[in-house]
Enzyme design. Structure first.
Site, short mmCIF file in Angstrom:
data_model
loop_
_atom_site.label_atom_id
_atom_site.label_comp_id
_atom_site.label_asym_id
_atom_site.label_seq_id
_atom_site.Cartn_x
_atom_site.Cartn_y
_atom_site.Cartn_z
CB SER A 1 -25.04 26.20 -5.97
OG SER A 1 -24.26 27.37 -6.10
CD GLN B 1 -23.00 31.47 -12.09
OE1 GLN B 1 -22.09 30.70 -12.41
NE2 GLN B 1 -23.20 31.84 -10.83
CE1 TYR C 1 -13.54 32.18 -12.57
CE2 TYR C 1 -15.69 31.97 -11.55
CZ TYR C 1 -14.46 31.43 -11.88
OH TYR C 1 -14.15 30.14 -11.50
NE ARG D 1 -23.33 32.21 -6.66
CZ ARG D 1 -23.20 30.90 -6.44
NH1 ARG D 1 -22.16 30.23 -6.92
NH2 ARG D 1 -24.11 30.24 -5.75
NE ARG E 1 -18.03 22.03 -1.34
CZ ARG E 1 -16.99 22.78 -0.97
NH1 ARG E 1 -15.81 22.20 -0.79
NH2 ARG E 1 -17.11 24.06 -0.78
#
Length: 355
Positions: free
Chosen positions: A23, A100, A182, A230, A324
């Site tokens: 990711s 991205q 965003y 996304r 993570r």
């Protein structure tokens, strides 16, 4: 029984060797948007570790589109060469490199999280953010400038030009960032979009910008290469963007040339209580996949091999994105293959540790 997690996934002319994606994770480690040795090691090690897709962090399509002055950028041609160096390494090690492309909107010009996520003033190297409306994210954020019609067209061109640079750098996947509060998400959500022109008010008006960006990117991106978007599939708050809104948008984005919806959630306003936990966003991916008829990616506290396998086997996603867990263990895919008894090749330099 063979593992779906380690089954190839074909999207247009690109085949991922497995359904594990890194990711996009901001590293806050750049100067003037340039990738450096930190990014080479960070991203390259995830390719060595066996991920099928390595997505580079949110990369600003304009200087003002960066979350922080330390963010990766793809807003000038000089950024291409250091990105291409990393892309080449990733492809040499059997993974696919994607990027991205993003504009942080009103959440731009902040310090890195470890420095408190504070607003950076122009005198300190920051800038005044841009947004749909002149409403700050929170009390500690700078009041943004509302984009006018010319500013909106400038943003669309910036996404398109960033796509050309992504192609020049050798990327094989581009993901448009329309999530996490965003800019594109700010236009989608009625909680942040207070415009009264053709980009505000009604649903069709609020989705106009992300659709125009998607079409502009698709026009510049080679036909045989896949395009992801996304989304924050829900704002998790009454009066905000919903899963039903996302399903409806996913259908439109499919028409506009998107191939996969990367389903995240939240972050449009502060203080929202989100029911976070293992697989908590997977139902969002499942809903979009089932009702919009488009491939989806699931993300969020995906930690174990069997958890990831179950998400795919139950038809809730086509791809799992880990963040993570891949920070904790760059070699998670190799270890997951062992747990699932999938036969995968280890890097020959590491083969002595396979058994």
């Amino acid at each position: 029984m063979s593992s779906l997690l380690f089954t190839p996934l074909q999207l247009r002319g690109v085949t991922l060797k497995n359904r594990i994606a890194v990711s996009p994770m901001c590293q806050y480690s750049c100067e003037d948007g340039f990738a450096n040795d930190w990014h080479f090691v960070h991203l390259g090690s995830r390719a060595v570790g066996g991920a099928g897709l390595v997505l580079f962090e949110a990369s600003g399509v304009t200087p003002e589109g960066r979350i922080s002055p330390q963010d990766l950028g793809i807003y000038k041609d000089e950024h291409v060469a250091p990105l291409a160096r990393i892309v080449k390494f990733i492809h040499e090690h059997g993974s696919v490199a994607g990027i991205q492309i993003a504009h942080a909107g009103r959440k731009a010009s902040k310090t890195p999280p470890w420095d408190g996520d504070k607003a950076v003033a122009p005198v300190a190297g920051g800038w005044v953010p841009e947004a749909p409306s002149a409403v700050a994210f929170d009390d500690q954020s700078t009041i943004p400038t509302a984009l006018d019609a010319a500013g909106i067209q400038r943003v669309i061109r910036a996404f398109a030009d960033a796509t050309d640079r992504a192609k020049a750098a050798g990327f094989r996947v581009v993901e448009i960032h329309g999530a996490h509060g965003y800019l594109l998400h700010e236009f989608l959500s009625p909680l942040s979009n207070q415009r009264t022109d053709e980009y505000g008010g009604s649903y069709d008006n609020r989705v106009r910008l992300i659709r125009e960006v998607t079409r502009a990117v698709r026009q510049r991106w080679p036909e045989d290469l896949p395009l992801f978007v996304r989304l924050s599939a829900t704002d998790w708050v009454e009066g905000g963007w919903t899963l039903d809104d996302s399903i409806r948008l996913a259908r439109l984005l499919k028409e506009d040339g998107a191939d996969l919806i990367d389903c995240s959630s939240g972050a449009i306003i502060p203080g929202v209580k989100i029911p976070a936990g293992p697989s908590y966003q997977v139902p969002l991916s499942a809903g979009v996949r089932e009702h919009a008829g488009i491939a989806t990616g699931a993300v969020g506290f995906i930690q174990s091999a069997f958890q990831a396998e179950s998400i795919l086997r139950t038809g809730q996603a086509d791809l799992v994105l880990l963040a993570r867990e891949l920070l904790r263990d760059p070699y998670w895919p190799l270890h997951a293959a062992q747990e699932l008894h999938a036969q995968v090749a280890w890097p020959k330099q590491y083969a002595r540790a396979q058994h």
